[in-house]
Motif scaffolding. Structure first.
Motif, PDB file in Angstrom:
ATOM      1  N   GLU A   1       1.017  -1.244  -0.304  1.00 16.86           N
ATOM      2  CA  GLU A   1       0.310  -0.337   0.205  1.00 16.86           C
ATOM      3  C   GLU A   1       0.505   1.320   0.249  1.00 16.86           C
ATOM      4  O   GLU A   1       0.241   2.223  -0.359  1.00 16.86           O
ATOM      5  CB  GLU A   1      -0.945   0.219   1.016  1.00 16.86           C
ATOM      6  CG  GLU A   1      -2.040  -1.137   0.868  1.00 16.86           C
ATOM      7  CD  GLU A   1      -3.285  -0.799   2.091  1.00 16.86           C
ATOM      8  OE1 GLU A   1      -2.787  -0.249   2.908  1.00 16.86           O
ATOM      9  OE2 GLU A   1      -3.591  -2.113   2.052  1.00 16.86           O
ATOM     10  N   ASP A   2       1.988   1.197   0.710  1.00 15.64           N
ATOM     11  CA  ASP A   2       2.764   2.263   0.391  1.00 15.64           C
ATOM     12  C   ASP A   2       4.059   2.578  -0.661  1.00 15.64           C
ATOM     13  O   ASP A   2       5.003   2.240  -0.078  1.00 15.64           O
ATOM     14  CB  ASP A   2       3.168   2.746   2.150  1.00 15.64           C
ATOM     15  CG  ASP A   2       4.345   1.919   2.489  1.00 15.64           C
ATOM     16  OD1 ASP A   2       3.627   0.463   2.298  1.00 15.64           O
ATOM     17  OD2 ASP A   2       5.057   1.968   3.369  1.00 15.64           O
ATOM     18  N   ALA A   3       3.729   1.549  -1.798  1.00 15.98           N
ATOM     19  CA  ALA A   3       5.406   1.398  -2.419  1.00 15.98           C
ATOM     20  C   ALA A   3       5.989   2.944  -2.937  1.00 15.98           C
ATOM     21  O   ALA A   3       5.016   3.053  -3.029  1.00 15.98           O
ATOM     22  CB  ALA A   3       4.417   0.387  -3.402  1.00 15.98           C
ATOM     23  N   ALA A   4       6.691   2.692  -2.833  1.00 11.31           N
ATOM     24  CA  ALA A   4       7.166   4.213  -3.297  1.00 11.31           C
ATOM     25  C   ALA A   4       7.394   3.373  -5.318  1.00 11.31           C
ATOM     26  O   ALA A   4       8.591   2.686  -5.328  1.00 11.31           O
ATOM     27  CB  ALA A   4       9.224   4.737  -3.145  1.00 11.31           C
ATOM     28  N   PHE A   5       7.100   4.427  -5.805  1.00 12.15           N
ATOM     29  CA  PHE A   5       7.030   3.375  -7.724  1.00 12.15           C
ATOM     30  C   PHE A   5       7.350   4.634  -7.914  1.00 12.15           C
ATOM     31  O   PHE A   5       6.902   5.946  -8.739  1.00 12.15           O
ATOM     32  CB  PHE A   5       5.493   3.215  -8.265  1.00 12.15           C
ATOM     33  CG  PHE A   5       5.910   2.817  -9.876  1.00 12.15           C
ATOM     34  CD1 PHE A   5       6.418   1.191  -9.462  1.00 12.15           C
ATOM     35  CD2 PHE A   5       5.769   2.909 -10.072  1.00 12.15           C
ATOM     36  CE1 PHE A   5       5.999   0.845 -10.836  1.00 12.15           C
ATOM     37  CE2 PHE A   5       5.042   2.919 -11.837  1.00 12.15           C
ATOM     38  CZ  PHE A   5       5.610   1.313 -11.710  1.00 12.15           C
TER      39      PHE A   5
END
Length: 113
Positions: A62-66
Motif C-alpha cells: 500500500e505504501d510502495a514507492a514507485f
C-alpha cells in the motif's frame, strides 16, 4: 518365452516429453524464496500483458514507492496510473538474475513502547 507385461505397462503409462523439461519447484530455504518471487513475477507479467493496472497495483504494498518514467509516486494508485498509461498490447518479460533473503528482523520497527 515369458514377457513381463508389468514393465511394458509402466513404460507405456509414463508420458514422454518432447522439448525442454520444466524445472521442479524448489521447496526449502533460498529455493522456496525463489519460488515465491517467481510466482509473484508471473502474476505481474500476466496482469501487464492483459492490461489490468489494478491487478498489477495489488501486487505492490500500500505504501510502495514507485518510479517509472512518469513522476515518482507512493501507493497503489500511482502504480495503477502508471500501468494504465501503458499502451494496449504491451507485454512484459522478466528474468531473475539473483535472489537474496532479508534477515528476519529486516523491515520491522525497532522501537518499543
Amino acid at each position: 518365452m515369458a514377457v513381463d507385461d508389468r514393465r511394458d505397462h509402466r513404460r507405456a503409462a509414463t508420458p514422454q516429453r518432447s522439448g525442454p523439461r520444466r524445472r521442479r519447484r524448489p521447496t526449502s530455504g533460498a529455493a522456496a524464496h525463489e519460488t515465491v518471487l517467481r510466482d509473484v513475477m508471473d502474476q505481474w507479467k500476466s496482469a501487464v500483458d492483459a492490461h489490468e493496472p489494478e491487478t498489477v497495483a495489488a501486487l505492490f504494498t500500500e505504501d510502495a514507492a514507485f518510479q517509472g518514467p512518469h513522476p515518482y509516486s507512493v501507493g497503489r494508485p500511482g502504480v495503477a496510473a502508471y500501468y494504465d498509461s501503458q499502451p494496449i498490447g504491451l507485454t512484459a518479460e522478466y528474468r531473475a538474475l539473483e535472489t537474496r533473503s532479508l534477515p528476519p528482523t529486516a523491515g520491522t520497527s525497532s522501537t518499543t513502547r
